[in-house]
Write a protein that holds these residues in place. Structure first.
Motif, PDB file in Angstrom:
ATOM      1  N   ALA A  81       0.836  -1.199   0.000  1.00 52.75           N
ATOM      2  CA  ALA A  81       0.000   0.000   0.000  1.00 52.75           C
ATOM      3  C   ALA A  81       0.871   1.251   0.000  1.00 52.75           C
ATOM      4  CB  ALA A  81      -0.920   0.004   1.218  1.00 52.75           C
ATOM      5  N   GLN A  82       0.456   2.223  -0.774  1.00 51.37           N
ATOM      6  CA  GLN A  82       1.134   3.509  -0.840  1.00 51.37           C
ATOM      7  C   GLN A  82       0.275   4.561  -0.130  1.00 51.37           C
ATOM      8  OE1 GLN A  82       4.257   3.887  -2.520  1.00 51.37           O
ATOM      9  NE2 GLN A  82       4.110   1.665  -2.436  1.00 51.37           N
ATOM     10  N   SER A  83       0.926   5.657   0.271  1.00 45.37           N
ATOM     11  CA  SER A  83       0.221   6.762   0.933  1.00 45.37           C
ATOM     12  C   SER A  83       0.148   7.946  -0.017  1.00 45.37           C
ATOM     13  CB  SER A  83       0.946   7.166   2.220  1.00 45.37           C
ATOM     14  OG  SER A  83       0.899   6.125   3.182  1.00 45.37           O
ATOM     15  N   VAL A  84      -1.059   8.437  -0.227  1.00 44.15           N
ATOM     16  CA  VAL A  84      -1.284   9.547  -1.154  1.00 44.15           C
ATOM     17  C   VAL A  84      -1.934  10.700  -0.396  1.00 44.15           C
ATOM     18  CG1 VAL A  84      -2.393  10.282  -3.291  1.00 44.15           C
ATOM     19  CG2 VAL A  84      -1.592   7.921  -3.056  1.00 44.15           C
ATOM     20  N   THR A  85      -1.361  11.886  -0.534  1.00 46.75           N
ATOM     21  CA  THR A  85      -1.902  13.089   0.096  1.00 46.75           C
ATOM     22  C   THR A  85      -2.503  13.989  -0.976  1.00 46.75           C
ATOM     23  OG1 THR A  85      -0.260  13.024   1.878  1.00 46.75           O
ATOM     24  CG2 THR A  85      -1.375  15.121   1.490  1.00 46.75           C
ATOM     25  N   LEU A  86      -3.777  14.323  -0.837  1.00 46.39           N
ATOM     26  CA  LEU A  86      -4.469  15.201  -1.774  1.00 46.39           C
ATOM     27  C   LEU A  86      -4.546  16.612  -1.211  1.00 46.39           C
ATOM     28  CD1 LEU A  86      -7.560  12.925  -2.589  1.00 46.39           C
ATOM     29  CD2 LEU A  86      -5.393  13.016  -3.843  1.00 46.39           C
ATOM     30  N   TRP A  87      -4.360  17.597  -2.061  1.00 45.57           N
ATOM     31  CA  TRP A  87      -4.636  18.987  -1.686  1.00 45.57           C
ATOM     32  C   TRP A  87      -5.499  19.611  -2.767  1.00 45.57           C
ATOM     33  CZ3 TRP A  87      -2.932  23.743  -4.032  1.00 45.57           C
ATOM     34  CH2 TRP A  87      -3.372  24.886  -3.338  1.00 45.57           C
ATOM     35  N   VAL A  88      -6.685  20.083  -2.366  1.00 41.70           N
ATOM     36  CA  VAL A  88      -7.609  20.757  -3.273  1.00 41.70           C
ATOM     37  C   VAL A  88      -7.705  22.214  -2.835  1.00 41.70           C
ATOM     38  CG1 VAL A  88      -9.948  20.815  -4.204  1.00 41.70           C
ATOM     39  CG2 VAL A  88      -8.892  18.619  -3.633  1.00 41.70           C
ATOM     40  N   ASP A  89      -7.331  23.113  -3.701  1.00 46.84           N
ATOM     41  CA  ASP A  89      -7.327  24.544  -3.393  1.00 46.84           C
ATOM     42  C   ASP A  89      -8.734  25.000  -3.005  1.00 46.84           C
ATOM     43  OD1 ASP A  89      -7.038  27.293  -3.283  1.00 46.84           O
ATOM     44  OD2 ASP A  89      -5.887  27.429  -5.149  1.00 46.84           O
ATOM     45  N   LEU A 111     -14.501  17.161  -7.424  1.00 45.93           N
ATOM     46  CA  LEU A 111     -14.996  15.955  -8.097  1.00 45.93           C
ATOM     47  C   LEU A 111     -13.830  15.068  -8.516  1.00 45.93           C
ATOM     48  CD1 LEU A 111     -17.230  14.259  -9.444  1.00 45.93           C
ATOM     49  CD2 LEU A 111     -16.995  15.740 -11.457  1.00 45.93           C
ATOM     50  N   LEU A 112     -12.816  15.659  -9.136  1.00 50.20           N
ATOM     51  CA  LEU A 112     -11.676  14.872  -9.594  1.00 50.20           C
ATOM     52  C   LEU A 112     -10.908  14.278  -8.420  1.00 50.20           C
ATOM     53  CD1 LEU A 112     -10.370  17.160 -12.489  1.00 50.20           C
ATOM     54  CD2 LEU A 112     -11.399  14.895 -12.715  1.00 50.20           C
ATOM     55  N   ALA A 113     -10.732  15.058  -7.352  1.00 49.16           N
ATOM     56  CA  ALA A 113     -10.000  14.556  -6.186  1.00 49.16           C
ATOM     57  C   ALA A 113     -10.726  13.384  -5.542  1.00 49.16           C
ATOM     58  CB  ALA A 113      -9.804  15.688  -5.177  1.00 49.16           C
ATOM     59  N   LEU A 114     -12.041  13.495  -5.383  1.00 48.54           N
ATOM     60  CA  LEU A 114     -12.798  12.410  -4.760  1.00 48.54           C
ATOM     61  C   LEU A 114     -12.833  11.164  -5.647  1.00 48.54           C
ATOM     62  CD1 LEU A 114     -15.895  13.991  -2.974  1.00 48.54           C
ATOM     63  CD2 LEU A 114     -13.950  12.822  -1.950  1.00 48.54           C
ATOM     64  N   ALA A 115     -12.998  11.372  -6.957  1.00 45.74           N
ATOM     65  CA  ALA A 115     -13.011  10.228  -7.866  1.00 45.74           C
ATOM     66  C   ALA A 115     -11.657   9.522  -7.856  1.00 45.74           C
ATOM     67  CB  ALA A 115     -13.362  10.685  -9.280  1.00 45.74           C
ATOM     68  N   LEU A 116     -10.577  10.297  -7.816  1.00 47.78           N
ATOM     69  CA  LEU A 116      -9.249   9.690  -7.726  1.00 47.78           C
ATOM     70  C   LEU A 116      -9.107   8.917  -6.413  1.00 47.78           C
ATOM     71  CD1 LEU A 116      -6.373   9.312  -8.799  1.00 47.78           C
ATOM     72  CD2 LEU A 116      -5.765  11.459  -7.647  1.00 47.78           C
ATOM     73  N   ALA A 117      -9.621   9.494  -5.325  1.00 44.55           N
ATOM     74  CA  ALA A 117      -9.560   8.804  -4.028  1.00 44.55           C
ATOM     75  C   ALA A 117     -10.312   7.486  -4.078  1.00 44.55           C
ATOM     76  CB  ALA A 117     -10.127   9.707  -2.938  1.00 44.55           C
ATOM     77  N   VAL A 118     -11.451   7.456  -4.755  1.00 47.15           N
ATOM     78  CA  VAL A 118     -12.217   6.223  -4.899  1.00 47.15           C
ATOM     79  C   VAL A 118     -11.358   5.147  -5.571  1.00 47.15           C
ATOM     80  CG1 VAL A 118     -14.174   5.139  -6.082  1.00 47.15           C
ATOM     81  CG2 VAL A 118     -14.481   7.318  -4.907  1.00 47.15           C
ATOM     82  N   LEU A 119     -10.701   5.512  -6.662  1.00 50.73           N
ATOM     83  CA  LEU A 119      -9.874   4.551  -7.386  1.00 50.73           C
ATOM     84  C   LEU A 119      -8.696   4.075  -6.537  1.00 50.73           C
ATOM     85  CD1 LEU A 119      -9.743   6.266 -10.902  1.00 50.73           C
ATOM     86  CD2 LEU A 119     -11.085   4.276 -10.245  1.00 50.73           C
ATOM     87  N   LEU A 120      -8.046   5.003  -5.861  1.00 50.02           N
ATOM     88  CA  LEU A 120      -6.875   4.640  -5.065  1.00 50.02           C
ATOM     89  C   LEU A 120      -7.246   3.769  -3.873  1.00 50.02           C
ATOM     90  CD1 LEU A 120      -5.000   8.074  -5.102  1.00 50.02           C
ATOM     91  CD2 LEU A 120      -4.415   6.016  -6.399  1.00 50.02           C
ATOM     92  N   LEU A 121      -8.314   4.134  -3.187  1.00 56.97           N
ATOM     93  CA  LEU A 121      -8.731   3.360  -2.019  1.00 56.97           C
ATOM     94  C   LEU A 121      -9.191   1.968  -2.420  1.00 56.97           C
ATOM     95  CD1 LEU A 121     -10.558   6.202  -0.066  1.00 56.97           C
ATOM     96  CD2 LEU A 121      -8.491   4.999   0.676  1.00 56.97           C
ATOM     97  N   ARG A 122      -9.848   1.858  -3.547  1.00 52.96           N
ATOM     98  CA  ARG A 122     -10.258   0.538  -4.019  1.00 52.96           C
ATOM     99  C   ARG A 122      -9.042  -0.308  -4.392  1.00 52.96           C
ATOM    100  NH1 ARG A 122     -15.556   1.762  -7.859  1.00 52.96           N
ATOM    101  NH2 ARG A 122     -17.000   2.191  -6.155  1.00 52.96           N
ATOM    102  N   GLY A 123      -7.941   0.346  -4.744  1.00 54.78           N
ATOM    103  CA  GLY A 123      -6.718  -0.371  -5.050  1.00 54.78           C
ATOM    104  C   GLY A 123      -5.901  -0.710  -3.826  1.00 54.78           C
ATOM    105  N   VAL A 170       1.886  12.816  -3.745  1.00 60.52           N
ATOM    106  CA  VAL A 170       1.127  14.043  -3.494  1.00 60.52           C
ATOM    107  C   VAL A 170       0.382  14.458  -4.759  1.00 60.52           C
ATOM    108  CG1 VAL A 170       1.278  16.462  -2.822  1.00 60.52           C
ATOM    109  CG2 VAL A 170       2.827  14.796  -1.776  1.00 60.52           C
ATOM    110  N   VAL A 171      -0.855  14.918  -4.589  1.00 61.89           N
ATOM    111  CA  VAL A 171      -1.652  15.461  -5.693  1.00 61.89           C
ATOM    112  C   VAL A 171      -2.093  16.860  -5.305  1.00 61.89           C
ATOM    113  CG1 VAL A 171      -3.710  15.195  -7.123  1.00 61.89           C
ATOM    114  CG2 VAL A 171      -2.469  13.163  -6.341  1.00 61.89           C
ATOM    115  N   LEU A 172      -1.652  17.863  -6.055  1.00 67.54           N
ATOM    116  CA  LEU A 172      -2.044  19.254  -5.820  1.00 67.54           C
ATOM    117  C   LEU A 172      -2.954  19.695  -6.953  1.00 67.54           C
ATOM    118  CD1 LEU A 172       1.380  20.860  -4.744  1.00 67.54           C
ATOM    119  CD2 LEU A 172      -0.301  19.647  -3.339  1.00 67.54           C
TER     120      LEU A 172
END
Length: 285
Positions: A81-89, A111-123, A170-172
Motif C-alpha cells: 500500500a502507498q500513501s497519497v496526500t491530496l490537496w484541493v485549493d 470531483l476529480l480529487a474524490l473520484a481519484l480517491a475512490v480509485l486509489l482506495l479501491r486499489g 502528493v496530488v495538488l
C-alpha cells in the motif's frame, strides 16, 4: 459504520450528489481491481518476462523456461500500500466560472480529487487530505468529502504538506494563479521526504481565451481587487503572455522535482483528467 452515520446525515444535501458523481466518474476509468500494475513483492501473478542480467537462478521459473529456448522470470504484481496526500485549493478564486452552465473550478477540483480517491482506495492505497494523515478503507471517502466541504479560505490558498509520509505521493489541484511561494515551499518539503507527485491546474476556458473587449470591469472573487478599463482587448496579449509564463513555471517546477504537470479546462469532460491523474500516480510511484 454506526459512528459515521450521524456524521453522514449532518453533512446535509450537498455531499451525496458529489459523492455519487465521484463514484460514477471513477467507474468510467476503472481499470480493474488493482489497475496500477507493476512488478513488486506481492503474491498475485502478473506476467512472465525474459530473464536478464541481475536475475538470479532463484527468480527463474524453470517449468515455464523448459518449454522455450530461453529463461523466464515470473513477475508478481506490487501490492504494498502507498500513501497519497491530496490537496484541493479552497481559495475563493476557485469559485469562478465563466458561464452559468459551467461548473466552478472548485467543484471540478473536488470531483476529480474524490473520484481519484475512490480509485486509489479501491486499489488498497491509503489516502488523506492535506493536513490529515492518509488512511485506508472505503469510509475514508466520506471523511475526505466532509473535509473538502469546509469553508473556503481567502482569495488563494497554499498547500500544507507537513504530514506527508516519507516516500508518499502528493496530488495538488488548483488554478495556481495566486502567489507561487507557498506551492514551491510545500513541494520542497515533500521532496525532502522523498515524496513525488502531480500538479493539476484547473482553468476556466474564459481564463484561457480572455475574450473581453471594450469597457470591462475585472473584480476578484473576494471583491478585494477591482480594475476597470475601456479597452480590455488591448490587455489580451499581455495577459496571455503572463498565463503562458505561469504555466511554464509550473511545468519547470514539476520537472525539477520529478513531478508531473497537466492542465484541465472546466469546459472539458472530466474523464480525461481523471485518467491522467490515475496514470500519473503510477509514474510518480
Amino acid at each position: 459504520m454506526n459512528v459515521l452515520r450521524p456524521r453522514a446525515e449532518a453533512l446535509g444535501q450537498s455531499l451525496p450528489p458529489l459523492l455519487a458523481a465521484a463514484e460514477q466518474l471513477a467507474h468510467t476509468v476503472m481499470l480493474g481491481e488493482h489497475g496500477r500494475r507493476r512488478a513488486g513483492t506481492g503474491d498475485e501473478f502478473w506476467q512472465y518476462r525474459a530473464a536478464g542480467p541481475g536475475d538470479g537462478s532463484r527468480m527463474i521459473d524453470w517449468r515455464r523456461s523448459a518449454r522455450m529456448d530461453a529463461h523466464f522470470v515470473r513477475e508478481r504484481e506490487w501490492q504494498a500500500a502507498q500513501s497519497v496526500t491530496l490537496w484541493v485549493d479552497r481559495g475563493q478564486s476557485m469559485a469562478f466560472s465563466g458561464a452559468p452552465d459551467r461548473a466552478p473550478k472548485g467543484d471540478v477540483a473536488q470531483l476529480l480529487a474524490l473520484a481519484l480517491a475512490v480509485l486509489l482506495l479501491r486499489g488498497g492505497e491509503r489516502v488523506g487530505l492535506s493536513g490529515t494523515p492518509p488512511r485506508p478503507g472505503r469510509a475514508q471517502i466520506l471523511r475526505l468529502a466532509e473535509a473538502m466541504a469546509a469553508e473556503a479560505a481567502g482569495e488563494h490558498a497554499s498547500p500544507d504538506l507537513a504530514l506527508t509520509p516519507m516516500h508518499g505521493r502528493v496530488v495538488l489541484i488548483s488554478d495556481f494563479l495566486g502567489p507561487m511561494e507557498g506551492v514551491e515551499e510545500a513541494m520542497a518539503r515533500a521532496s525532502a521526504r522523498n515524496a513525488r507527485g502531480v500538479l493539476l491546474q484547473i482553468l476556466d476556458p474564459v481564463e484561457e481565451a480572455f475574450p473581453f473587449d471594450g469597457r470591462t470591469v475585472f473584480e476578484s472573487m473576494t471583491g478585494a481587487t477591482r480594475f476597470e478599463t475601456l479597452e480590455a482587448g488591448a490587455l489580451r496579449e499581455a495577459y496571455l503572455a503572463r498565463l503562458a509564463e505561469r504555466k511554464a513555471r509550473l511545468a519547470g517546477l514539476a520537472r525539477a522535482s520529478g513531478w508531473h504537470h497537466h492542465t484541465h479546462h472546466t469546459g472539458q469532460p472530466p474523464q480525461a483528467a481523471l485518467l491522467w491523474l490515475y496514470q500519473a500516480m503510477e509514474r510518480a510511484a
